[in-house]
Structures are given as C-alpha cells and as structure tokens.
Design a protein around this motif. Sequence first.
Motif: not given
Length: 258
Positions: A126-139, A168-171
Amino acid sequence: MTEIDTSVPHSARIWNYWLGGKDNYPVDEAAGDAYTAVFPGIVTIARSSRAFLGRSIRYLVQEAGVRQFLDVGTGLPTVDNTHEVAQRIAPESRIVYVDNDPLVLTHARALLTSTPEGVTAYEDLSLYEPERILEQASRTLDLSRPTALILSGILGHVADYDLARDLVARLLAGLPSGSHLCVNDGSRGTDPDYEHAQDSYNETGAVPYFLRPVEQITAFFEGLELVDPGVVSVPLWRPDPGTTPEPIGQHGGVGRKP
C-alpha cells in the motif's frame, strides 16, 4: 488470495474502461457510462493522463538518463505501461510496480513482463507503507542510484492532504540525489464540470478521489528542482510536436532531487 468482487464498481477497472482496456466488468462499464453521461470529458482526462505519463518517462530515460522506476499505485495494465515506454528506449531499465489491489495483482503478474536485458517486478503493498515499499523495491532496484518515483493518479485517493505530502516525502527520502518525482492528479480551477462530476461521484459511496488546487499539487515537489515547464495541465507538459493541446483539469510535472 483475496476474492475479486465483481458486484460493485471499482475505480481501477473504471479507469481501465475509459482507457479502452478490457479488464473490467459490466458493473464498471455502467458506472463509467454514468460518469461520462454527466461529464464526457473524463475519457479525455484519463487518456491525457496516460499520454503525460508516456512523455514524462521518455524525458526521464532520454534526457535525464534514468534507468530505474518505482511506480506506486500502478492501476491495471493497459497500453504503454511504464516499463514498456522505458524499455523501448533503454531495454536495460528496471521497474518496480506497487499496488495492493487483487485484480491489479492478477493482471500485473500476467502482463507486466520485462525485456531480457531489464527487470520488471511487482510488489503487493500500500502507498501508506512507504518504508516497506522502499525496502521491497531495493530487492530489484539499486536505491543508491537515481530512481524515478511515479505517482500517477494515486495521491487524490489520499483524503488528508498533509498525509499525502508526508507519504511523498518519505518515499523521496529513500532515493538519492539525481532521482526524480513524476506526479499527475486531478485538479481544481480549470474545469467546473469535472469538479461537479467528481464531487458527485465521491458522494455515491464509491472509493473517493479528491481533486486538488494546482498549488497543492505543485507543493508535492517542495525541495525539488522542477523540470521545465513546471506543474501544468498535463496536455501542456512538453506536448508532442504538431499538436495543439488544450488545458484540462489534470495537472502534473516532474522534479529532480538535488
């Protein structure tokens, strides 16, 4: 696996219908037709938003040299998806799509296929979990290298404007200098008929989408260097030669992280 409910209209499927896609159901067509009966221009807005996405990605690949894309709130695959535009120019481009919709998930895994030289991945977040998005994207992406964050027609779903700014800022905080932000969203101040139609739609109990004043859309780029011509109605952003674009109630832009 979450069941796909075909008894109620769904915003991603309605948008797909307006774009001329096939991944929708009669209930979505009915809702889409009801909206276009009030405001026929919505089809132009949907297709102009998609065309802006294509032009902005071409700019990012050809002129900014970007080879990594993080597309959050992907929606249903249609024509000229992010990876198709990018990999057509630079086959080695790497793209991570993010959405948390079971229908999008099903179609994305089937349709969002990469060139042999590049990579296309899909994260169910979800957009509402930016840190997890970054963590998973880094794979998939090397987040020490410039990356383009794509937020196309998604921020209007965040009712709280301050929260939308924060997300947006956190992403962006997880992306290095030389990264870019690409945003386009429905706007107020250009087309009163669109504003009336969308406000009425929001009152039906469907998943709402909030149009925002242009200055609020522009503020998503705070701290970034806006790429010329700045935040404008999407048909006016670097239009294709020989076209005579007219402004619509959809604004967007591209900014670079210094």
